[in-house]
Write an enzyme that holds these catalytic residues in place. Sequence first.
Site, short mmCIF file in Angstrom:
data_model
loop_
_atom_site.label_atom_id
_atom_site.label_comp_id
_atom_site.label_asym_id
_atom_site.label_seq_id
_atom_site.Cartn_x
_atom_site.Cartn_y
_atom_site.Cartn_z
CG ASP A 12 -9.08 6.91 -5.81
OD1 ASP A 12 -8.01 7.29 -5.32
OD2 ASP A 12 -10.11 6.68 -5.14
CE LYS A 15 -4.85 12.06 -8.23
NZ LYS A 15 -6.12 11.34 -8.16
N GLY A 39 -3.89 8.31 -2.18
CA GLY A 39 -3.26 6.99 -2.33
C GLY A 39 -2.97 6.83 -3.80
CG HIS A 40 -1.19 9.39 -5.89
ND1 HIS A 40 -0.63 10.60 -6.18
CD2 HIS A 40 -2.48 9.66 -5.54
CE1 HIS A 40 -1.54 11.56 -6.03
NE2 HIS A 40 -2.66 11.01 -5.62
CD GLN A 224 -6.71 14.84 -2.11
OE1 GLN A 224 -6.12 15.89 -2.16
NE2 GLN A 224 -6.17 13.77 -1.58
P1 GDP Z 1 -4.62 7.81 -8.09
O1 GDP Z 1 -5.04 8.12 -6.70
O2 GDP Z 1 -5.20 8.74 -9.09
O3 GDP Z 1 -3.12 7.70 -8.24
O4 GDP Z 1 -5.22 6.37 -8.42
P2 GDP Z 1 -5.24 5.08 -7.44
O5 GDP Z 1 -3.86 4.52 -7.38
O6 GDP Z 1 -5.92 5.38 -6.17
O7 GDP Z 1 -6.24 4.14 -8.23
C1 GDP Z 1 -6.00 3.76 -9.55
C2 GDP Z 1 -5.97 2.23 -9.61
O8 GDP Z 1 -6.07 1.81 -10.96
C3 GDP Z 1 -4.68 1.63 -9.10
O9 GDP Z 1 -4.97 0.38 -8.52
C4 GDP Z 1 -3.85 1.45 -10.37
O10 GDP Z 1 -2.89 0.40 -10.26
C5 GDP Z 1 -4.92 1.08 -11.36
N1 GDP Z 1 -4.67 1.52 -12.75
C6 GDP Z 1 -4.11 2.66 -13.19
N2 GDP Z 1 -4.19 2.74 -14.53
C7 GDP Z 1 -4.83 1.61 -14.94
C8 GDP Z 1 -5.24 1.12 -16.21
O11 GDP Z 1 -5.06 1.73 -17.26
N3 GDP Z 1 -5.91 -0.08 -16.23
C9 GDP Z 1 -6.15 -0.79 -15.09
N4 GDP Z 1 -6.80 -1.95 -15.21
N5 GDP Z 1 -5.78 -0.35 -13.87
C10 GDP Z 1 -5.13 0.84 -13.81
P1 IMO Z 2 -6.28 10.45 -4.53
O1 IMO Z 2 -5.16 11.45 -4.56
C1 IMO Z 2 -10.46 9.59 -3.77
C2 IMO Z 2 -12.42 11.85 -0.59
C3 IMO Z 2 -12.83 11.10 0.65
C4 IMO Z 2 -14.02 11.92 1.08
C5 IMO Z 2 -13.59 13.36 0.74
C6 IMO Z 2 -12.99 14.12 1.90
O2 IMO Z 2 -5.83 9.08 -4.22
O3 IMO Z 2 -7.09 10.55 -5.77
P2 IMO Z 2 -10.76 13.98 3.32
O4 IMO Z 2 -9.96 12.79 3.80
O5 IMO Z 2 -10.03 14.84 2.35
O6 IMO Z 2 -11.39 14.71 4.44
O7 IMO Z 2 -11.99 13.32 2.50
O8 IMO Z 2 -12.63 13.22 -0.29
N1 IMO Z 2 -10.98 11.71 -0.93
C7 IMO Z 2 -10.54 10.98 -1.96
N2 IMO Z 2 -11.22 10.19 -2.82
N3 IMO Z 2 -9.12 9.75 -3.90
C8 IMO Z 2 -8.45 10.57 -3.06
O9 IMO Z 2 -7.16 10.89 -3.26
C9 IMO Z 2 -9.15 11.20 -2.00
N4 IMO Z 2 -8.81 12.02 -0.99
C10 IMO Z 2 -9.94 12.33 -0.35
O10 IMO Z 2 -13.18 9.77 0.37
O11 IMO Z 2 -15.13 11.60 0.29
MG MG Z 3 -5.97 7.21 -5.08
#
Ligand code: GDP
Ligand code: IMO
Ligand code: MG
Length: 423
Positions: A12, A15, A39-40, A224
Amino acid sequence: MVDVLLGLQWGDEGKGKIVDYFAGKYDVIARFQGGPNAGHTLYVNGQKVVLRTIPSGVFHENTVNLIGNGVVLDPVAFKKESEDIAALGIDLTKNLFIAEKTHIIVPTHRALDKASELSKGTEKIGSTLKGIGPAYMDKTGRNGLRVGDVLSANFEELYSKLKQKHLQLLSHYDVTELNEDIANWEVEFFDAVKFLRTMNVVSGEYFINEKLKAGKKILAEGAQGSMLDVDFGTYPFVTSSNTISAGVCTGLGISPKWINEVIGVTKAYCTRVGSGPFPTELHDATGEKLRAAGHEFGAVTGRPRRCGWIDLVALNYTCMLSGVTQLVMTKSDVLDEFDEVLACTAYEIDGKQTKEMPFNICSANITPVWETFKGWSDKTSTCKQFNELPSEMKAFVSAVDNYLGVPVKFVSNGPGRDQILEK
Ligand code: GDP
Ligand code: IMO
Ligand code: MG
Protein backbone atom coordinates in the site's frame (compact mmCIF):
# COMPACT_ATOMS: atom_id res chain seq x y z
CA MET A 1 14.48 -3.02 -21.44
CA VAL A 2 12.49 -3.64 -18.29
CA ASP A 3 12.11 -1.18 -15.44
CA VAL A 4 10.67 -2.50 -12.20
CA LEU A 5 8.40 -0.63 -9.81
CA LEU A 6 7.81 -2.15 -6.41
CA GLY A 7 6.77 -1.34 -2.86
CA LEU A 8 9.54 -1.24 -0.24
CA GLN A 9 7.44 -1.59 2.92
CA TRP A 10 4.48 -3.81 3.87
CA GLY A 11 2.33 -2.89 0.86
CA ASP A 12 0.00 0.00 0.00
CA GLU A 13 2.87 2.39 -0.68
CA GLY A 14 0.93 3.97 -3.55
CA LYS A 15 2.28 1.74 -6.34
CA GLY A 16 -0.92 1.95 -8.42
CA LYS A 17 -0.87 5.73 -8.56
CA ILE A 18 2.82 5.83 -9.49
CA VAL A 19 2.50 3.14 -12.20
CA ASP A 20 -0.43 5.08 -13.66
CA TYR A 21 1.74 8.23 -13.64
CA PHE A 22 4.65 6.53 -15.41
CA ALA A 23 2.57 4.28 -17.70
CA GLY A 24 2.54 6.68 -20.66
CA LYS A 25 6.33 6.28 -21.01
CA TYR A 26 6.07 2.48 -21.44
CA ASP A 27 4.77 0.15 -24.14
CA VAL A 28 3.86 -2.67 -21.75
CA ILE A 29 2.91 -2.79 -18.05
CA ALA A 30 3.21 -6.29 -16.57
CA ARG A 31 2.18 -7.75 -13.24
CA PHE A 32 4.60 -10.50 -12.18
CA GLN A 33 3.30 -11.81 -8.83
CA GLY A 34 0.49 -11.64 -6.30
CA GLY A 35 -3.20 -11.76 -7.04
CA PRO A 36 -6.41 -10.16 -5.85
CA ASN A 37 -4.91 -9.63 -2.41
CA ALA A 38 -3.52 -6.46 -4.05
CA GLY A 39 -5.53 -3.25 -4.12
CA HIS A 40 -3.95 -0.53 -6.24
CA THR A 41 -5.81 2.78 -6.12
CA LEU A 42 -5.88 5.14 -9.10
CA TYR A 43 -7.87 8.29 -9.82
CA VAL A 44 -9.01 8.39 -13.44
CA ASN A 45 -10.79 11.61 -14.45
CA GLY A 46 -11.34 12.23 -10.75
CA GLN A 47 -12.97 8.83 -10.27
CA LYS A 48 -11.46 6.34 -7.81
CA VAL A 49 -10.62 2.91 -9.23
CA VAL A 50 -9.10 0.02 -7.25
CA LEU A 51 -7.23 -2.51 -9.39
CA ARG A 52 -6.64 -6.01 -8.06
CA THR A 53 -5.14 -8.30 -10.71
CA ILE A 54 -5.13 -6.07 -13.77
CA PRO A 55 -2.00 -3.91 -14.28
CA SER A 56 -2.27 -0.19 -13.54
CA GLY A 57 -1.51 0.76 -17.16
CA VAL A 58 -4.99 -0.06 -18.49
CA PHE A 59 -6.11 3.54 -18.57
CA HIS A 60 -3.45 4.53 -21.11
CA GLU A 61 -4.57 4.07 -24.68
CA ASN A 62 -1.19 3.14 -26.13
CA THR A 63 -0.07 0.83 -23.36
CA VAL A 64 -0.47 -2.92 -23.48
CA ASN A 65 -0.93 -4.82 -20.21
CA LEU A 66 0.18 -8.32 -19.32
CA ILE A 67 -0.79 -10.53 -16.39
CA GLY A 68 2.35 -12.64 -16.03
CA ASN A 69 2.71 -16.31 -15.11
CA GLY A 70 3.85 -15.39 -11.58
CA VAL A 71 0.41 -14.01 -10.74
CA VAL A 72 -2.42 -16.10 -9.25
CA LEU A 73 -5.69 -15.14 -10.94
CA ASP A 74 -9.13 -15.63 -9.44
CA PRO A 75 -11.56 -15.78 -12.39
CA VAL A 76 -14.37 -14.40 -10.19
CA ALA A 77 -12.45 -11.36 -8.93
CA PHE A 78 -11.04 -10.88 -12.44
CA LYS A 79 -14.48 -10.82 -14.11
CA LYS A 80 -15.79 -8.29 -11.60
CA GLU A 81 -12.73 -6.08 -12.02
CA SER A 82 -12.93 -6.31 -15.83
CA GLU A 83 -16.59 -5.32 -15.82
CA ASP A 84 -15.86 -2.31 -13.61
CA ILE A 85 -13.11 -1.21 -16.00
CA ALA A 86 -15.26 -1.81 -19.08
CA ALA A 87 -17.89 0.47 -17.52
CA LEU A 88 -15.27 3.24 -17.69
CA GLY A 89 -15.04 2.79 -21.45
CA ILE A 90 -11.90 0.62 -21.59
CA ASP A 91 -11.84 -2.27 -24.04
CA LEU A 92 -9.76 -4.94 -22.33
CA THR A 93 -9.93 -7.23 -25.35
CA LYS A 94 -7.57 -4.71 -27.02
CA ASN A 95 -5.06 -3.88 -24.28
CA LEU A 96 -4.92 -6.82 -21.86
CA PHE A 97 -3.12 -10.14 -22.29
CA ILE A 98 -2.92 -13.03 -19.84
CA ALA A 99 -0.07 -15.55 -19.69
CA GLU A 100 -1.34 -19.09 -20.14
CA LYS A 101 0.93 -20.31 -17.32
CA THR A 102 -0.77 -18.03 -14.76
CA HIS A 103 -2.16 -20.21 -11.97
CA ILE A 104 -5.81 -19.83 -11.07
CA ILE A 105 -7.49 -19.52 -7.69
CA VAL A 106 -10.46 -21.88 -7.35
CA PRO A 107 -13.29 -21.67 -4.76
CA THR A 108 -11.74 -24.32 -2.52
CA HIS A 109 -8.51 -22.28 -2.31
CA ARG A 110 -10.54 -19.54 -0.67
CA ALA A 111 -12.11 -22.09 1.68
CA LEU A 112 -8.67 -23.49 2.57
CA ASP A 113 -7.33 -19.99 3.24
CA LYS A 114 -10.22 -19.34 5.61
CA ALA A 115 -9.90 -22.73 7.33
CA SER A 116 -6.14 -22.27 7.79
CA GLU A 117 -6.54 -18.80 9.28
CA LEU A 118 -9.33 -19.93 11.62
CA SER A 119 -7.20 -22.81 12.85
CA LYS A 120 -4.34 -20.43 13.72
CA GLY A 121 -6.50 -18.43 16.14
CA THR A 122 -4.55 -15.50 17.59
CA GLU A 123 -1.51 -16.43 15.49
CA LYS A 124 -3.34 -15.86 12.22
CA ILE A 125 -1.46 -14.12 9.38
CA GLY A 126 -4.27 -11.64 8.82
CA SER A 127 -4.59 -12.89 5.23
CA THR A 128 -6.94 -11.10 2.86
CA LEU A 129 -8.61 -14.56 2.53
CA LYS A 130 -8.50 -14.43 -1.26
CA GLY A 131 -6.98 -17.91 -1.54
CA ILE A 132 -3.46 -16.66 -2.29
CA GLY A 133 -1.51 -19.00 0.02
CA PRO A 134 -3.34 -22.21 -1.00
CA ALA A 135 -3.07 -21.32 -4.73
CA TYR A 136 0.72 -20.83 -4.48
CA MET A 137 0.96 -24.01 -2.40
CA ASP A 138 -0.69 -25.91 -5.25
CA LYS A 139 1.69 -24.28 -7.72
CA THR A 140 4.83 -25.38 -5.86
CA GLY A 141 3.13 -28.62 -4.77
CA ARG A 142 2.58 -29.36 -8.48
CA ASN A 143 -1.18 -29.69 -8.28
CA GLY A 144 -2.28 -26.31 -9.61
CA LEU A 145 -4.43 -25.37 -12.58
CA ARG A 146 -3.39 -22.69 -15.02
CA VAL A 147 -5.21 -20.29 -17.34
CA GLY A 148 -4.18 -22.53 -20.25
CA ASP A 149 -6.06 -25.40 -18.59
CA VAL A 150 -9.20 -23.28 -18.44
CA LEU A 151 -9.18 -23.29 -22.26
CA SER A 152 -8.89 -27.06 -22.52
CA ALA A 153 -11.87 -29.32 -23.21
CA ASN A 154 -11.38 -31.34 -20.02
CA PHE A 155 -11.16 -28.37 -17.63
CA GLU A 156 -14.16 -29.50 -15.56
CA GLU A 157 -12.55 -32.88 -15.01
CA LEU A 158 -9.24 -31.25 -13.97
CA TYR A 159 -11.12 -28.94 -11.63
CA SER A 160 -13.05 -31.77 -10.07
CA LYS A 161 -9.86 -33.75 -9.34
CA LEU A 162 -8.29 -30.75 -7.64
CA LYS A 163 -11.46 -30.07 -5.69
CA GLN A 164 -11.46 -33.64 -4.33
CA LYS A 165 -7.91 -33.12 -3.01
CA HIS A 166 -8.99 -29.88 -1.38
CA LEU A 167 -12.07 -31.45 0.20
CA GLN A 168 -9.83 -34.08 1.77
CA LEU A 169 -7.63 -31.34 3.21
CA LEU A 170 -10.66 -29.40 4.41
CA SER A 171 -11.98 -32.46 6.22
CA HIS A 172 -9.05 -32.07 8.62
CA TYR A 173 -10.41 -28.72 9.73
CA ASP A 174 -13.59 -28.19 11.68
CA VAL A 175 -15.27 -26.06 9.01
CA THR A 176 -18.32 -27.86 7.62
CA GLU A 177 -20.06 -24.48 7.34
CA LEU A 178 -17.71 -23.67 4.44
CA ASN A 179 -19.39 -26.32 2.25
CA GLU A 180 -22.27 -23.96 1.56
CA ASP A 181 -19.84 -21.15 0.68
CA ILE A 182 -18.02 -23.45 -1.74
CA ALA A 183 -21.27 -24.41 -3.48
CA ASN A 184 -22.20 -20.72 -3.92
CA TRP A 185 -18.69 -19.72 -5.02
CA GLU A 186 -18.69 -22.50 -7.64
CA VAL A 187 -21.70 -21.03 -9.44
CA GLU A 188 -19.89 -17.69 -9.80
CA PHE A 189 -16.66 -19.49 -10.64
CA PHE A 190 -17.99 -21.37 -13.69
CA ASP A 191 -19.67 -18.22 -14.94
CA ALA A 192 -16.34 -16.35 -14.56
CA VAL A 193 -14.44 -19.17 -16.28
CA LYS A 194 -16.62 -18.62 -19.37
CA PHE A 195 -15.70 -14.94 -19.26
CA LEU A 196 -12.00 -15.70 -18.87
CA ARG A 197 -12.14 -17.81 -22.06
CA THR A 198 -13.09 -14.67 -24.02
CA MET A 199 -9.87 -12.86 -23.03
CA ASN A 200 -6.51 -12.78 -24.89
CA VAL A 201 -4.52 -15.70 -23.51
CA VAL A 202 -0.93 -15.81 -24.75
CA SER A 203 2.36 -17.52 -24.10
CA GLY A 204 3.55 -14.81 -21.70
CA GLU A 205 7.24 -15.60 -22.03
CA TYR A 206 7.26 -15.44 -25.85
CA PHE A 207 4.97 -12.41 -25.80
CA ILE A 208 7.27 -10.38 -23.54
CA ASN A 209 10.54 -11.52 -25.09
CA GLU A 210 9.30 -10.56 -28.54
CA LYS A 211 8.45 -7.10 -27.20
CA LEU A 212 11.93 -6.85 -25.69
CA LYS A 213 13.60 -7.86 -28.94
CA ALA A 214 11.54 -5.25 -30.76
CA GLY A 215 12.98 -2.59 -28.41
CA LYS A 216 9.76 -1.97 -26.48
CA LYS A 217 9.84 -0.48 -22.99
CA ILE A 218 8.33 -2.56 -20.24
CA LEU A 219 7.41 -1.66 -16.66
CA ALA A 220 7.00 -4.57 -14.24
CA GLU A 221 4.48 -3.62 -11.55
CA GLY A 222 4.99 -5.17 -8.13
CA ALA A 223 2.19 -6.00 -5.73
CA GLN A 224 2.35 -6.24 -1.93
CA GLY A 225 5.59 -4.89 -0.45
CA SER A 226 9.14 -6.15 -0.06
CA MET A 227 8.66 -6.84 3.66
CA LEU A 228 5.87 -9.26 2.66
CA ASP A 229 8.25 -11.25 0.40
CA VAL A 230 7.98 -14.98 1.16
CA ASP A 231 11.77 -15.40 1.50
CA PHE A 232 12.93 -12.11 3.00
CA GLY A 233 9.89 -10.54 4.64
CA THR A 234 8.70 -10.84 8.23
CA TYR A 235 8.12 -14.59 7.86
CA PRO A 236 5.65 -16.19 8.52
CA PHE A 237 3.64 -12.95 8.43
CA VAL A 238 4.16 -12.52 4.70
CA THR A 239 2.39 -13.25 1.44
CA SER A 240 3.22 -16.31 -0.67
CA SER A 241 5.21 -14.83 -3.55
CA ASN A 242 8.53 -13.10 -4.21
CA THR A 243 7.66 -9.43 -4.18
CA ILE A 244 11.25 -8.22 -4.69
CA SER A 245 12.86 -7.52 -8.08
CA ALA A 246 14.10 -11.13 -8.39
CA GLY A 247 10.44 -12.16 -8.80
CA VAL A 248 10.26 -10.28 -12.10
CA CYS A 249 12.38 -12.85 -13.99
CA THR A 250 10.44 -15.93 -12.90
CA GLY A 251 7.11 -14.12 -12.86
CA LEU A 252 7.40 -13.04 -16.50
CA GLY A 253 9.95 -15.38 -18.06
CA ILE A 254 12.71 -12.87 -18.79
CA SER A 255 16.45 -12.82 -18.26
CA PRO A 256 17.92 -10.55 -15.53
CA LYS A 257 20.04 -8.91 -18.25
CA TRP A 258 16.98 -6.94 -19.38
CA ILE A 259 16.41 -5.26 -16.03
CA ASN A 260 17.31 -1.59 -16.00
CA GLU A 261 15.92 0.83 -13.38
CA VAL A 262 14.41 -0.51 -10.15
CA ILE A 263 12.03 2.12 -8.81
CA GLY A 264 11.23 1.67 -5.13
CA VAL A 265 8.10 3.25 -3.66
CA THR A 266 7.92 4.16 0.02
CA LYS A 267 5.49 6.20 2.04
CA ALA A 268 6.96 9.11 4.00
CA TYR A 269 5.85 7.10 7.03
CA CYS A 270 4.88 3.43 7.28
CA THR A 271 1.78 1.25 7.43
CA ARG A 272 0.95 -2.41 7.67
CA VAL A 273 -2.34 -4.30 7.40
CA GLY A 274 -2.70 -7.75 8.95
CA SER A 275 -0.64 -9.34 11.71
CA GLY A 276 3.11 -9.52 12.27
CA PRO A 277 6.05 -7.44 13.42
CA PHE A 278 6.12 -3.72 12.72
CA PRO A 279 8.98 -2.16 14.73
CA THR A 280 8.03 1.50 14.22
CA GLU A 281 4.30 1.05 14.86
CA LEU A 282 2.69 3.78 16.98
CA HIS A 283 -0.03 2.67 19.37
CA ASP A 284 -0.80 6.20 20.48
CA ALA A 285 -2.59 9.34 19.33
CA THR A 286 0.14 10.05 16.77
CA GLY A 287 -0.57 6.68 15.12
CA GLU A 288 -4.28 7.54 15.09
CA LYS A 289 -3.49 10.92 13.57
CA LEU A 290 -1.46 9.29 10.77
CA ARG A 291 -4.34 6.88 10.07
CA ALA A 292 -6.88 9.70 9.90
CA ALA A 293 -4.70 12.08 7.85
CA GLY A 294 -3.59 9.33 5.45
CA HIS A 295 -7.05 7.65 5.21
CA GLU A 296 -5.26 4.44 6.10
CA PHE A 297 -7.89 1.76 5.55
CA GLY A 298 -7.25 -1.31 3.37
CA ALA A 299 -8.24 -0.94 -0.30
CA VAL A 300 -9.26 -4.64 -0.43
CA THR A 301 -10.60 -5.47 3.03
CA GLY A 302 -11.36 -2.02 4.49
CA ARG A 303 -9.39 -2.98 7.63
CA PRO A 304 -7.73 -0.07 9.48
CA ARG A 305 -4.03 -0.04 8.62
CA ARG A 306 -1.53 -0.02 11.45
CA CYS A 307 0.55 3.18 11.28
CA GLY A 308 4.01 4.29 12.38
CA TRP A 309 7.03 6.38 11.39
CA ILE A 310 9.29 5.54 8.45
CA ASP A 311 11.67 2.63 9.14
CA LEU A 312 15.02 3.29 7.43
CA VAL A 313 16.51 -0.01 8.67
CA ALA A 314 13.79 -1.94 6.84
CA LEU A 315 14.04 0.34 3.79
CA ASN A 316 17.80 -0.09 3.61
CA TYR A 317 17.26 -3.86 3.67
CA THR A 318 14.64 -3.83 0.92
CA CYS A 319 16.65 -1.42 -1.28
CA MET A 320 19.54 -3.90 -0.98
CA LEU A 321 17.38 -6.93 -1.84
CA SER A 322 16.00 -5.41 -5.02
CA GLY A 323 18.95 -3.25 -6.08
CA VAL A 324 16.75 -0.16 -6.01
CA THR A 325 18.16 2.61 -8.22
CA GLN A 326 15.67 5.39 -7.46
CA LEU A 327 12.99 6.16 -4.93
CA VAL A 328 9.52 7.64 -5.03
CA MET A 329 8.30 8.98 -1.69
CA THR A 330 4.50 9.03 -1.47
CA LYS A 331 2.04 10.59 0.97
CA SER A 332 4.50 13.25 2.13
CA ASP A 333 1.49 15.61 2.34
CA VAL A 334 0.07 13.42 5.13
CA LEU A 335 2.84 14.70 7.40
CA ASP A 336 1.87 18.37 6.85
CA GLU A 337 0.20 18.76 10.21
CA PHE A 338 2.82 17.20 12.44
CA ASP A 339 5.07 19.41 14.60
CA GLU A 340 7.81 16.86 14.29
CA VAL A 341 8.47 13.88 12.04
CA LEU A 342 10.49 10.85 13.17
CA ALA A 343 12.56 8.29 11.29
CA CYS A 344 13.94 5.04 12.71
CA THR A 345 17.67 4.88 11.94
CA ALA A 346 18.65 1.74 13.93
CA TYR A 347 17.12 -1.01 16.07
CA GLU A 348 18.12 -1.54 19.67
CA ILE A 349 17.88 -5.23 20.56
CA ASP A 350 18.96 -6.49 24.01
CA GLY A 351 20.88 -3.26 24.63
CA LYS A 352 22.78 -3.42 21.31
CA GLN A 353 22.21 -1.21 18.29
CA THR A 354 22.03 -2.67 14.80
CA LYS A 355 21.19 -1.39 11.33
CA GLU A 356 20.45 -4.90 10.08
CA MET A 357 17.19 -6.82 9.99
CA PRO A 358 17.37 -9.60 12.61
CA PHE A 359 16.42 -13.21 11.75
CA ASN A 360 14.09 -13.43 14.72
CA ILE A 361 12.19 -10.24 13.95
CA CYS A 362 8.98 -11.84 15.28
CA SER A 363 10.36 -12.59 18.72
CA ALA A 364 13.09 -9.93 19.10
CA ASN A 365 12.35 -7.09 21.44
CA ILE A 366 13.10 -4.17 19.12
CA THR A 367 13.26 -0.58 20.32
CA PRO A 368 13.60 1.87 17.44
CA VAL A 369 16.38 4.47 17.59
CA TRP A 370 14.82 7.71 16.33
CA GLU A 371 16.05 10.76 14.52
CA THR A 372 13.66 13.69 14.91
CA PHE A 373 12.99 16.23 12.16
CA LYS A 374 11.25 19.56 12.50
CA GLY A 375 7.77 19.52 10.95
CA TRP A 376 6.79 22.01 8.24
CA SER A 377 3.24 22.85 9.37
CA ASP A 378 2.36 23.95 5.86
CA LYS A 379 0.00 22.63 3.19
CA THR A 380 2.09 20.92 0.51
CA SER A 381 -0.58 19.22 -1.62
CA THR A 382 -0.96 22.28 -3.85
CA CYS A 383 2.77 22.58 -4.62
CA LYS A 384 3.48 22.12 -8.32
CA GLN A 385 7.27 21.93 -8.16
CA PHE A 386 9.74 20.28 -5.80
CA ASN A 387 11.38 23.65 -5.10
CA GLU A 388 8.12 25.03 -3.70
CA LEU A 389 8.16 22.49 -0.86
CA PRO A 390 9.00 23.80 2.63
CA SER A 391 12.70 23.59 3.53
CA GLU A 392 11.92 21.25 6.47
CA MET A 393 10.30 18.73 4.11
CA LYS A 394 13.24 18.97 1.72
CA ALA A 395 15.60 18.31 4.65
CA PHE A 396 13.58 15.19 5.57
CA VAL A 397 13.67 13.93 1.96
CA SER A 398 17.44 14.54 1.77
CA ALA A 399 18.01 12.66 5.01
CA VAL A 400 16.17 9.59 3.63
CA ASP A 401 18.12 9.88 0.40
CA ASN A 402 21.45 10.08 2.28
CA TYR A 403 20.71 7.25 4.70
CA LEU A 404 19.68 4.85 1.92
CA GLY A 405 22.26 6.00 -0.61
CA VAL A 406 19.53 5.91 -3.26
CA PRO A 407 18.17 9.14 -4.75
CA VAL A 408 14.58 10.16 -4.03
CA LYS A 409 13.61 11.24 -7.56
CA PHE A 410 9.92 11.94 -7.00
CA VAL A 411 7.79 13.11 -4.11
CA SER A 412 4.05 12.43 -4.34
CA ASN A 413 2.00 15.08 -2.57
CA GLY A 414 -1.56 13.86 -2.99
CA PRO A 415 -3.60 10.97 -4.45
CA GLY A 416 -4.34 12.80 -7.74
CA ARG A 417 -2.67 11.92 -11.04
CA ASP A 418 -0.95 15.31 -11.24
CA GLN A 419 0.15 15.45 -7.59
CA ILE A 420 3.74 14.36 -8.05
CA LEU A 421 6.91 16.44 -7.99
CA GLU A 422 10.15 15.55 -9.70
CA LYS A 423 13.24 16.42 -7.71
P1 GDP B 1 -0.82 0.37 -3.51
O1 GDP B 1 -1.41 -0.92 -3.07
O2 GDP B 1 0.64 0.45 -3.27
O3 GDP B 1 -1.17 0.73 -4.94
O4 GDP B 1 -1.48 1.50 -2.59
P2 GDP B 1 -3.03 1.61 -2.16
O5 GDP B 1 -3.81 2.09 -3.33
O6 GDP B 1 -3.49 0.39 -1.48
O7 GDP B 1 -2.93 2.71 -1.02
C1 GDP B 1 -2.39 3.97 -1.27
C2 GDP B 1 -3.45 5.02 -0.90
O8 GDP B 1 -2.83 6.29 -0.81
C3 GDP B 1 -4.53 5.18 -1.95
O9 GDP B 1 -5.72 5.53 -1.31
C4 GDP B 1 -4.03 6.33 -2.81
O10 GDP B 1 -5.08 7.04 -3.45
C5 GDP B 1 -3.37 7.20 -1.77
N1 GDP B 1 -2.21 7.97 -2.24
C6 GDP B 1 -1.24 7.62 -3.11
N2 GDP B 1 -0.28 8.56 -3.17
C7 GDP B 1 -0.66 9.54 -2.30
C8 GDP B 1 -0.07 10.77 -1.88
O11 GDP B 1 1.01 11.16 -2.30
N3 GDP B 1 -0.74 11.49 -0.93
C9 GDP B 1 -1.94 11.08 -0.42
N4 GDP B 1 -2.52 11.85 0.49
N5 GDP B 1 -2.52 9.92 -0.79
C10 GDP B 1 -1.88 9.16 -1.72
P1 IMO C 1 -0.88 -4.20 -2.28
O1 IMO C 1 -0.42 -4.71 -3.63
C1 IMO C 1 -0.96 -4.65 2.02
C2 IMO C 1 -0.96 -8.73 3.60
C3 IMO C 1 -2.21 -9.21 4.29
C4 IMO C 1 -1.61 -10.20 5.27
C5 IMO C 1 -0.48 -10.84 4.45
C6 IMO C 1 -0.85 -12.14 3.78
O2 IMO C 1 -2.17 -3.47 -2.34
O3 IMO C 1 0.21 -3.42 -1.63
P2 IMO C 1 -2.43 -12.86 1.79
O4 IMO C 1 -3.79 -12.35 1.36
O5 IMO C 1 -1.37 -12.62 0.78
O6 IMO C 1 -2.50 -14.25 2.30
O7 IMO C 1 -2.06 -11.96 3.07
O8 IMO C 1 -0.13 -9.87 3.47
N1 IMO C 1 -1.19 -8.22 2.22
C7 IMO C 1 -1.14 -6.93 1.90
N2 IMO C 1 -0.97 -5.84 2.68
N3 IMO C 1 -1.09 -4.52 0.68
C8 IMO C 1 -1.22 -5.61 -0.10
O9 IMO C 1 -1.19 -5.53 -1.45
C9 IMO C 1 -1.30 -6.89 0.50
N4 IMO C 1 -1.47 -8.15 0.05
C10 IMO C 1 -1.39 -8.95 1.11
O10 IMO C 1 -2.88 -8.16 4.95
O11 IMO C 1 -1.05 -9.52 6.35
MG1 MG D 1 -2.89 -1.63 -1.80
